[in-house]
Design an enzyme around this catalytic site. Structure first.
Site, short mmCIF file in Angstrom:
data_model
loop_
_atom_site.label_atom_id
_atom_site.label_comp_id
_atom_site.label_asym_id
_atom_site.label_seq_id
_atom_site.Cartn_x
_atom_site.Cartn_y
_atom_site.Cartn_z
N PHE A 198 55.22 118.26 2.40
CA PHE A 198 54.67 117.11 1.69
C PHE A 198 55.38 116.96 0.36
CE2 PHE A 198 50.92 119.05 3.97
CZ PHE A 198 51.20 118.37 5.12
N TRP B 79 51.69 109.63 0.87
CA TRP B 79 52.32 110.60 -0.03
C TRP B 79 52.53 111.92 0.70
CZ3 TRP B 79 50.52 115.39 -1.76
CH2 TRP B 79 51.24 115.95 -2.82
N HIS B 80 51.60 112.25 1.62
CA HIS B 80 51.71 113.52 2.34
C HIS B 80 52.85 113.52 3.35
CE1 HIS B 80 47.63 114.29 0.77
NE2 HIS B 80 47.97 115.55 0.88
N GLY B 81 53.20 112.36 3.85
CA GLY B 81 54.29 112.35 4.82
C GLY B 81 54.56 110.95 5.34
#
Lengths: 468, 398
Positions: free
Chosen positions: A468, A321-323
């Site tokens: 993000f 989800w962050h990247g």
């Protein structure tokens, strides 16, 4: 738009507040929506169009899910379609290039012809507002929330500029009542100002200088071990003060508009285990992942083995989800493994028999090690950096020059201040939450003025969590 | 509760007062100065990411708050915290360094899958060499080492015993150029040798302490090295113009300090004494001047400009090289534009190539990675134009 810029502080915010407090209550959500679209479109105007499209779509799907007389099958089909559409958009903008490049690497390894990868621009904050919308749809389906009565209220919820691009991730059911009716009191506004100033100072005075050190260290070809450790320490502080500062500003701005947002950080670096840390770090994301993913996967109700598996899956997806990089997958797997391990030990860390300060220190160290994956440009760079940290890679002949950039008295003072602040018990957010007194006012105003002076003088003002 | 006695009200009012008063003062100042209200410019343009960024930048640059406070903050950082911001690294013994130059040396190069046609030094240099060769002109490339490469011991105590360091990026480029038979004069090796001679190293530094550029001693040594090499190659024969030297000392506040744009710092630091040596014609005592029909054309950046086009004039590298070769030269100089802009200027004035035997192309080492406008191929106009010889006034510089 970024909170810590002149355009926001000196133009957008005063104008917004001036209009907001002179409008009849019924128009305030409309004004929030309009202003939030300007705020968001400031990066790239078409981003606002994309957000409007998903907002209309989710509002309509919400109506379908809660339509009187709808069968369970229809409701289920509607929620699946809506989730798929939202995740499809998120997937396209955020993960298409990652998937395509990975596929190309596999094709290259197999000796097959590679294909051209389309360049896709990632709309900032799309992960955050997609999650906002999903909580609405899923809560409606579960019967945990009632449908938005007006499009203006729903669009204000999705677009709400204080938490739009970097959270906290707020569920519709938390804000639904506040969107209809909220109090605008002196106490709430003044506490909002207090928390905003605290967050603003964290970002400007602490996070930005730490970012300079981290950038210099992580971009160096072959740093010395000491410089690598200082770099990751600086990044550990940067990401906390940057993100926590932004969350504080969001909470503060929310209060100025009469909203109560959930707190996003609670002294995470004072945690004595990774399990505890994830109860204190990015709390709103942890809660969303727990309620909408971990529990949906079965949580801890399907046996021990499945619990560990679920924890690992949730953290890997949380990492992704962050990247869209393998770094983030590995980062998630690292934390998932640690959480599963501690769960296996009865939510106790491997070092829980050590004295408290050592437990905190070791948890902090584990977090530092994981941030290397988070910060490095790619997996190869992360591995090089680990080698540099542990002296497994010879330093470059020019690497000692890094000393002049990172080991300045200024940076030493800032890093020391960061260390003192993260490990001491009274957090700025708690302090700012307390009632406003004369003494507190006498501290906050100079802090704000000083932060503004530093802000207008800084030529380095990145914000980490937009990516993000 | 009486609002005047309520700290909550005070906090709110001061907060709103601060965020409101700054733009009001800005607007009042702009109206007073009849500049038009900049904040309103946003309504006069179609909003795109680029136009909004430019608008925001204009607001920040024009901000009175920035103008008033930045010099003080810069000064406080510099004087009390030894922090020179994004431009300046504070070294040892009163030496200052250009931070982007340090970054060039330290940073991991970006690995590209394909050559960037707009930013590949090797391709641009080799192409330029070939274009000149087609006109019968030889190219000599002279990358001037970064100050940090030659004086790492002045950057940090960690390098106290180092007489010079060179980054792999530079080494790689020079190796590739030599493999492709491009004539490269590598001053770094010579400067390192000079620094090993105790008297030269201690008494006459090759670079200025406060500046990114070389010192008069560095200029004179470089001119001798280049002259010797040109003679060795046989590309140039000594001329018949005799020059003499004349002392022309100046005081100079280094560009690294001026980049901080903080008058308080400029007042605090004593300008450096620079023992320049001006080159004058022996026959008439006039300072050195370019000649349009010279056999050598020098292309370069501010290393060619310093002492030559700014005070004391005619004391820079070009004058000293002319003295060594006993003949005037021609030059195109573009500050910071050694990589591409200087060749683009040449393209606009192809007459400068008339009668030339050698083009000496100078650029500073850091421009290998940081060249303004990258490293583009620049196509020279066809030679068949046969332009008329230029005059000395064609010499350009910024």
């Amino acid at each position: 738009m970024v909170f810590t810029t002149q355009i926001f502080v000196f133009y957008f915010l005063p104008l917004f507040l001036l209009v907001y407090y002179n409008l009849p209550r019924g128009w305030r959500n409309v004004w929030i929506t309009l202003a939030s679209y300007v705020f968001y479109g400031w990066w790239e105007p078409w981003f606002s169009g994309l957000m409007l499209l998903t907002t209309v779509m989710d509002f309509v799907w919400g109506g379908v899910i809660t339509r009187p007389g709808a069968t369970q099958a229809q409701r289920k089909a509607a929620v699946l379609a809506c989730v798929a559409t939202n995740l499809g958009l998120l997937g396209f903008f955020k993960y298409y290039m990652f998937a395509a490049e990975t596929l190309n690497q596999l094709l290259a390894a197999a000796g097959a012809t590679q294909f051209a990868v389309m360049q896709v621009v990632l709309p900032v904050g799309i992960s955050f507002y997609t999650f906002h919308s999903l909580t609405y749809i899923i809560d409606l389906y579960r019967g945990d929330a009632t449908p938005a009565k007006s499009f203006s209220g729903f669009s204000a919820f999705v677009a709400l500029f204080p938490d739009l691009v970097a959270g906290p991730i707020i569920r519709y059911k938390t804000l639904a009542e506040q969107l209809r009716e909220r109090d605008h009191t002196v106490s709430r506004f003044s506490s909002g100002v207090s928390i905003f100033i605290a967050g603003f100072a964290k970002k400007i005075i602490l996070a930005n200088p730490c970012g300079k050190v981290a950038d210099a260290s992580f971009s160096a070809a072959d740093p010395l071990a000491l410089d690598a450790w200082v770099g990751v320490l600086a990044y550990t502080f940067q990401i906390y003060f940057d993100f926590c500062g932004y969350s504080d500003m969001a909470v503060g701005l929310g209060r100025m508009l009469g909203f109560e947002f959930t707190r996003n950080f609670d002294s995470p670096y004072r945690s004595e285990s990774i399990t505890e840390l994830w109860r204190r770090w990015h709390i709103s994301l942890s809660n969303v992942l727990r309620d909408y993913l971990y529990i949906a996967l079965g949580g801890n109700r399907k046996g021990e083995g499945r619990t560990y598996f679920n924890l690992a899956v949730v953290m890997i997806l949380g990492g992704l989800w962050h990247g869209a990089k393998w770094n983030f997958v590995l980062w998630g797997a690292f934390h998932g493994s640690l959480l599963a391990f501690e769960r296996w030990r009865g939510k106790r860390s491997a070092y829980d028999r050590l004295p408290g300060p050592l437990r905190i220190g070791l948890t902090f160290l584990l977090m530092m090690l994981s941030w290397v994956l988070f910060r490095a440009d790619n997996l190869g760079a992360a591995m090089d950096f680990y080698q540099a940290m542990f002296g497994l890679r010879p330093a470059g002949i020019v690497s000692p020059l890094l000393d002049s950039i990172i080991h300045t008295p200024y940076h030493v003072v800032i890093l020391a201040a960061c260390a003192a602040l993260v490990f001491q018990p009274l957090q700025a957010h708690d302090w700012a939450e307390r009632p406003v007194t004369w003494g507190k006012t006498a501290m906050l105003i100079p802090l704000f003025v000083f932060s503004l002076v530093v802000m207008v003088s800084q030529d380095f003002n990145p914000f980490l969590y937009f990516q993000f | 509760m009486n609002r005047a006695r309520d700290p909550r009200w005070l906090l709110i009012l001061i907060f709103l007062g601060i965020i409101g008063i700054v733009p009001l003062i800005q607007t009042a100042l702009e109206i007073r100065d009849e500049e038009g209200v900049r904040a309103m410019e946003v309504f006069g343009q179609f909003p795109t990411a680029a136009s909004l960024r430019a608008y925001e930048r204009r607001l920040e640059e024009a901000s009175w708050a920035t103008k008033v406070t930045r010099p003080w903050i810069q000064f406080a950082h510099f004087a009390f915290l030894r922090d020179g911001g994004t431009k300046c690294a504070i070294g040892l013994d009163g030496w200052y360094f250009y931070k982007p130059s340090l970054n060039y040396m330290l940073e991991r190069p970006v690995i590209r899958k394909t050559v960037d046609p707009l930013n590949d030094p090797f391709t641009a240099i080799a192409d330029f060499r070939d274009q000149l060769a087609a006109r019968g002109i030889q190219l000599v490339v002279m990358p001037v080492p970064n100050k940090e490469s030659v004086y790492p011991d002045k950057v940090t105590p960690r390098m106290r015993n180092s007489g010079g360091v060179r980054t792999h990026r530079t080494q790689d480029l020079l190796r590739r150029l030599r493999t492709a038979n491009v004539e490269v004069i590598d001053l770094f090796d010579h400067f390192q040798q000079l620094r090993k001679q105790p008297s030269a190293a201690s008494e006459k530094p090759l670079y200025l302490a406060q500046d990114t550029h070389w010192s008069p001693a560095g200029v004179a040594h470089a001119a001798k090295i280049v002259s010797r090499r040109l003679m060795q190659l046989g590309w140039i024969q000594p001329g018949r113009v005799d020059y003499a030297e004349r002392l022309a000392p100046v005081r100079r506040l280094g560009d690294v300090l001026r980049m901080l744009q903080a008058p308080l710092i400029e007042r605090r630091v004593t300008p450096e004494a620079v023992p320049c040596v001006q080159v004058v014609r022996l026959d008439n005592g006039q300072p050195y001047a370019h000649a349009g029909d010279a056999e050598i054309l020098v292309l370069g950046d501010s290393f060619m400009r310093i002492y030559q086009q700014d005070e004391p004039m005619s004391a820079g590298f070009i004058s000293h090289l002319a003295k060594e070769l006993k003949q005037p030269l021609m030059a195109v100089v573009n500050d910071g534009g050694g990589s591409t802009l200087v060749r683009q200027e040449l393209r606009g004035t192809p007459a400068l190539l008339r009668n030339k035997k050698v083009v000496l192309w100078e650029f500073v080492e850091r421009d290998i990675g940081l060249g303004l406008h990258g490293w583009q191929k620049v196509a020279l106009p066809p030679d068949s134009q046969r332009p008329s010889p230029p005059t000395a006034s064609n010499s350009t510089g910024n």
